[in-house]
Write a protein that holds these residues in place. Structure first.
Motif, PDB file in Angstrom:
ATOM      1  N   GLU A 206       7.165  44.464  35.086  1.00 38.76           N
ATOM      2  CA  GLU A 206       6.629  45.457  34.148  1.00 38.76           C
ATOM      3  C   GLU A 206       6.676  44.933  32.716  1.00 38.76           C
ATOM      4  O   GLU A 206       5.755  45.167  31.926  1.00 38.76           O
ATOM      5  CB  GLU A 206       7.438  46.754  34.255  1.00 38.76           C
ATOM      6  N   ALA A 207       7.760  44.197  32.388  1.00 34.40           N
ATOM      7  CA  ALA A 207       7.853  43.618  31.050  1.00 34.40           C
ATOM      8  C   ALA A 207       6.712  42.631  30.815  1.00 34.40           C
ATOM      9  O   ALA A 207       6.126  42.589  29.716  1.00 34.40           O
ATOM     10  CB  ALA A 207       9.205  42.919  30.874  1.00 34.40           C
ATOM     11  N   ASP A 208       6.385  41.849  31.851  1.00 34.13           N
ATOM     12  CA  ASP A 208       5.258  40.905  31.730  1.00 34.13           C
ATOM     13  C   ASP A 208       3.946  41.654  31.507  1.00 34.13           C
ATOM     14  O   ASP A 208       3.119  41.245  30.684  1.00 34.13           O
ATOM     15  CB  ASP A 208       5.160  40.043  32.991  1.00 34.13           C
ATOM     16  N   ARG A 209       3.765  42.754  32.271  1.00 30.72           N
ATOM     17  CA  ARG A 209       2.535  43.539  32.095  1.00 30.72           C
ATOM     18  C   ARG A 209       2.469  44.158  30.704  1.00 30.72           C
ATOM     19  O   ARG A 209       1.424  44.138  30.052  1.00 30.72           O
ATOM     20  CB  ARG A 209       2.468  44.643  33.160  1.00 30.72           C
ATOM     21  N   GLU A 210       3.601  44.717  30.241  1.00 32.95           N
ATOM     22  CA  GLU A 210       3.618  45.329  28.917  1.00 32.95           C
ATOM     23  C   GLU A 210       3.382  44.290  27.826  1.00 32.95           C
ATOM     24  O   GLU A 210       2.706  44.558  26.830  1.00 32.95           O
ATOM     25  CB  GLU A 210       4.950  46.048  28.696  1.00 32.95           C
ATOM     26  N   THR A 211       3.956  43.090  28.040  1.00 32.74           N
ATOM     27  CA  THR A 211       3.736  42.022  27.057  1.00 32.74           C
ATOM     28  C   THR A 211       2.255  41.654  27.003  1.00 32.74           C
ATOM     29  O   THR A 211       1.676  41.509  25.923  1.00 32.74           O
ATOM     30  CB  THR A 211       4.564  40.776  27.433  1.00 32.74           C
ATOM     31  N   ALA A 212       1.636  41.512  28.186  1.00 33.52           N
ATOM     32  CA  ALA A 212       0.207  41.179  28.235  1.00 33.52           C
ATOM     33  C   ALA A 212      -0.634  42.274  27.590  1.00 33.52           C
ATOM     34  O   ALA A 212      -1.559  42.000  26.820  1.00 33.52           O
ATOM     35  CB  ALA A 212      -0.227  40.957  29.683  1.00 33.52           C
ATOM     36  N   ASP A 213      -0.280  43.547  27.888  1.00 33.32           N
ATOM     37  CA  ASP A 213      -1.020  44.663  27.291  1.00 33.32           C
ATOM     38  C   ASP A 213      -0.851  44.683  25.778  1.00 33.32           C
ATOM     39  O   ASP A 213      -1.811  44.909  25.029  1.00 33.32           O
ATOM     40  CB  ASP A 213      -0.532  45.992  27.883  1.00 33.32           C
ATOM     41  N   SER A 214       0.394  44.441  25.318  1.00 37.77           N
ATOM     42  CA  SER A 214       0.659  44.443  23.873  1.00 37.77           C
ATOM     43  C   SER A 214      -0.087  43.323  23.180  1.00 37.77           C
ATOM     44  O   SER A 214      -0.642  43.506  22.091  1.00 37.77           O
ATOM     45  CB  SER A 214       2.171  44.320  23.619  1.00 37.77           C
TER      46      SER A 214
END
Length: 522
Positions: A206-214
Motif C-alpha cells: 500500500e505504501a508503494d501504491r500511495e507513493t506512486a499515486d503521490s
C-alpha cells in the motif's frame, strides 16, 4: 586405596549444560563430559556440532562414548550382599531396588506381582514418612502433600485424601491439558506472527501504491505550476513590452516637440536682435504660430497598475492551483479506495415490507403498498431500509451506489445489533454512520447532531469507503472524485453491514431505485 574419583571436586560431577549431576555421562572427542540427553538436545537445535565448553566444531556428529570414570549415577541392588549389581527396577511398595536376579520373586509370586515397579531410582527412603516411617502412599488434597496411612489418622484427620496413583493420574491429565493449552498458545502466537508479517507486506504494497499515486499527483501539479508560471512570466513580459513601446512613443513625441520648440526658440532669438522698428514689426507679424503641444502633466506609464493586475492574476492562479491539487489528490485517493471494492448485494431477510428487491438483489425501490413477507428479528419494520448481505469485522471495503433520479435516500453502514423495529434515529450513537438526501438538494451527515453538507454538484453515484481498524467511513461523489464527508474515530466493536434506504415514493417523485454498481475506475 582410594578411587581416583574420590579426589574430584563436586563441580566435576556437574553437567555444564543442565548444571546438575551427570545422568548417563558421555565424553565427546575434545575430552569434555555431558549428560547424554543434554548434549544430544544441544546438537539437535544447533546447526553445527560444537562443544559447548571449548567451542570445537566437528565435521560430523561424533559417536558418544560412556564415561565410565564418572558414571556413578547407576542405582545398585539393595539385596546383593557382595558385589552389588546394577538395579533394573525399584519397588514402590517394598521401597527396595532389585537387580535382575533378585527381582525374580516379584515376577513369580502373585502377591508381589501387584507391587508397583518403576525404573531404578535412588533415595527410596525419601518415599517414607519421616514421622511414622511408613510409605507415602496417599496424597492429602487439603494440604497438598504426600502422607502415609497413619498421617490420615493423626495430623491429617478429616482431611480429603486420595491414593498417590489417582492424584498422579489426575495431575498427569492436568499436565496434558496444560501442555495442550501451551501448544495452542504457541500456535496462536505463530499465527499472529504470520498475520503481522502479512500486515507488513500489505502495508509495504500500500505504501508503494500511495507513493506512486503521490508522485503522479505532484508530478501533475508541478507540470501545472510550471505551465502557469510560464504563462504568468509571458504575460508579465508582454506587459513590459507594451510599457516599453508606450514609453518609446511618448519619448519620440516629446523629442519631436522639443525639436520644434528649439526651432521656434532660434527664430525668436533672431527676431529679438533686430533694432529697426519697422523691420521688427514686419518680421514679427510673419513669425509662424507655435505648433500645438500636449499637456504632459497627466501623462505617465501605467507600470504600477499592470504589476498590480499581474499580482492579482498570480494570486488567483495560486487559488486555482490549490483547488487543482485537492482535485488531483481526491481523485488519486478515490482510485486507491476503489481497490478495496467488494461485491455487495441486498439481504432480503432485512428488507422493510415496503421495499422491492430485484432478482439479482442489486436494485431496491419503494413500494406504494405493503408486501406480504415473513416477519423476523432481522427485518426493518417501519423504516424503509435494507442491509447488505455481506458483513465486515476487520480490514477495508468499498462499494458504489447509483442514486441518479432520486430526491431522497440514505446510505452508509450499520452495526449488527442496531434496532430494526419501529422508528429509527440514524446516528453513530445508535450504530449508524450515514448521510442522506432530502427534498432533492438538502444533503446532511447524520453525525448526531446532523452536519449540513454544501455540494457543488448533485451526485449521481455515491462511493462508500470503510476502514474498520482506523474507524473511518468516507463518502464520495464518484463522478467528480469529490470527498463529501468522513466519519472518523468510529468505535467499531462488532460486525458492520452496508446500509441503504431508497426512502418513500413521495407521491411518485422519488420512484427511482438505488442500484449497486461495480467500481469502474479500478
Amino acid at each position: 586405596m582410594l578411587a581416583a574419583s574420590s579426589f574430584l571436586s563436586e563441580d566435576q560431577f556437574l553437567c555444564s549444560i543442565c548444571l546438575d549431576v551427570f545422568t548417563h555421562p558421555v565424553t565427546i572427542p575434545c575430552g569434555h563430559n555431558f549428560c547424554k540427553n543434554c548434549i544430544t538436545k544441544h546438537w539437535n537445535v544447533n546447526l553445527h556440532c560444537q562443544c559447548p565448553m571449548c567451542k570445537d566444531v566437528f565435521d560430523r556428529r561424533p559417536e558418544l562414548r560412556v564415561n565410565t570414570f564418572i558414571n556413578t549415577g547407576d542405582v545398585l541392588c539393595d539385596v546383593c550382599t557382595e558385589t552389588k549389581l546394577k538395579a533394573v527396577k525399584s519397588c514402590l511398595v517394598c521401597l527396595t531396588s532389585y537387580c535382575e536376579t533378585h527381582l525374580e520373586p516379584h515376577q513369580r509370586i502373585s502377591g508381589l506381582k501387584r507391587h508397583k515397579l518403576i525404573d531404578p531410582v535412588k533415595n527410596l527412603e525419601d518415599r517414607m514418612c519421616k514421622k511414622h516411617d511408613r510409605p507415602l502412599a496417599l496424597f492429602c488434597k487439603t494440604d497438598q502433600m504426600c502422607v502415609c496411612q497413619f498421617c490420615t489418622e493423626t495430623d491429617h484427620k478429616s482431611h480429603v485424601y486420595v491414593h498417590l496413583i489417582g492424584e498422579y493420574e489426575g495431575k498427569k491429565a492436568d499436565l496434558g491439558k496444560i501442555e495442550a493449552g501451551i501448544q495452542q498458545m504457541i500456535q496462536k502466537r505463530r499465527l499472529k506472527i504470520q498475520q503481522i508479517k502479512e500486515s507488513v507486506k500489505l502495508s509495504n504494497e500500500e505504501a508503494d501504491r500511495e507513493t506512486a499515486d503521490s508522485v503522479q499527483v505532484f508530478t501533475a501539479l508541478i507540470k501545472s505550476v510550471e505551465r502557469s508560471l510560464a504563462q504568468l512570466i509571458e504575460m508579465i513580459e508582454e506587459n513590459q513590452k507594451r510599457t516599453e513601446k508606450q514609453a518609446e512613443g511618448f519619448i519620440k513625441e516629446l523629442e519631436d516637440e522639443i525639436s520644434e520648440l528649439m526651432k521656434r526658440s532660434a527664430e525668436v532669438k533672431q527676431l529679438s536682435h533686430i533694432e529697426d522698428h519697422l523691420h521688427f514689426l514686419q518680421s514679427f507679424s510673419s513669425l509662424r504660430p507655435a505648433s500645438p503641444t500636449k499637456d504632459w502633466t497627466k501623462v505617465r506609464v501605467q507600470t504600477s497598475f499592470e504589476k498590480a493586475v499581474s499580482l492579482r492574476r498570480a494570486v488567483a492562479q495560486l487559488k486555482v492551483f490549490s483547488e487543482e491539487m485537492q482535485d488531483l489528490y481526491a481523485d488519486a485517493e478515490l482510485k486507491r479506495f476503489q481497490q478495496f471494492a467488494v461485491d455487495v448485494t441486498f439481504d432480503p431477510d432485512t428488507a422493510s415490507p415496503y421495499l422491492i428487491l430485484s432478482q439479482d438483489r442489486k436494485q431496491v425501490k419503494c413500494s406504494a403498498i405493503q408486501i406480504n413477507v415473513p416477519d423476523n428479528p432481522l427485518r426493518f419494520s417501519v423504516c424503509n431500509a435494507v442491509l447488505g448481505k455481506q458483513s465486515f469485522s476487520s480490514g477495508r471495503f468499498y462499494y458504489e451506489v447509483q442514486v441518479k433520479g432520486k430526491t431522497e435516500w440514505d446510505l452508509g453502514v450499520a452495526s449488527e445489533s442496531v434496532i430494526r423495529k419501529g422508528k429509527i434515529r440514524l446516528s453513530p450513537k445508535n450504530g449508524f454512520w450515514t448521510v442522506w438526501l432530502r427534498n432533492g438538494n438538502e444533503y446532511k451527515a447524520l453525525a448526531g447532531p446532523g452536519v449540513t453538507l454544501s455540494l457543488k454538484s448533485k451526485p449521481q453515484k455515491m462511493g462508500v469507503f470503510v476502514d474498520y481498524e482506523e474507524g473511518l467511513v468516507s463518502f464520495y461523489d464518484v463522478d467528480t472524485a469529490t470527498l463529501i464527508y468522513s466519519f472518523t474515530d468510529c468505535n467499531f466493536t462488532e460486525k458492520i453491514y452496508p446500509y441503504f434506504s431508497p426512502c418513500s415514493n413521495q407521491s411518485g417523485i422519488n420512484t427511482a431505485p438505488l442500484t449497486l454498481t461495480r467500481a469502474t475506475h479500478i
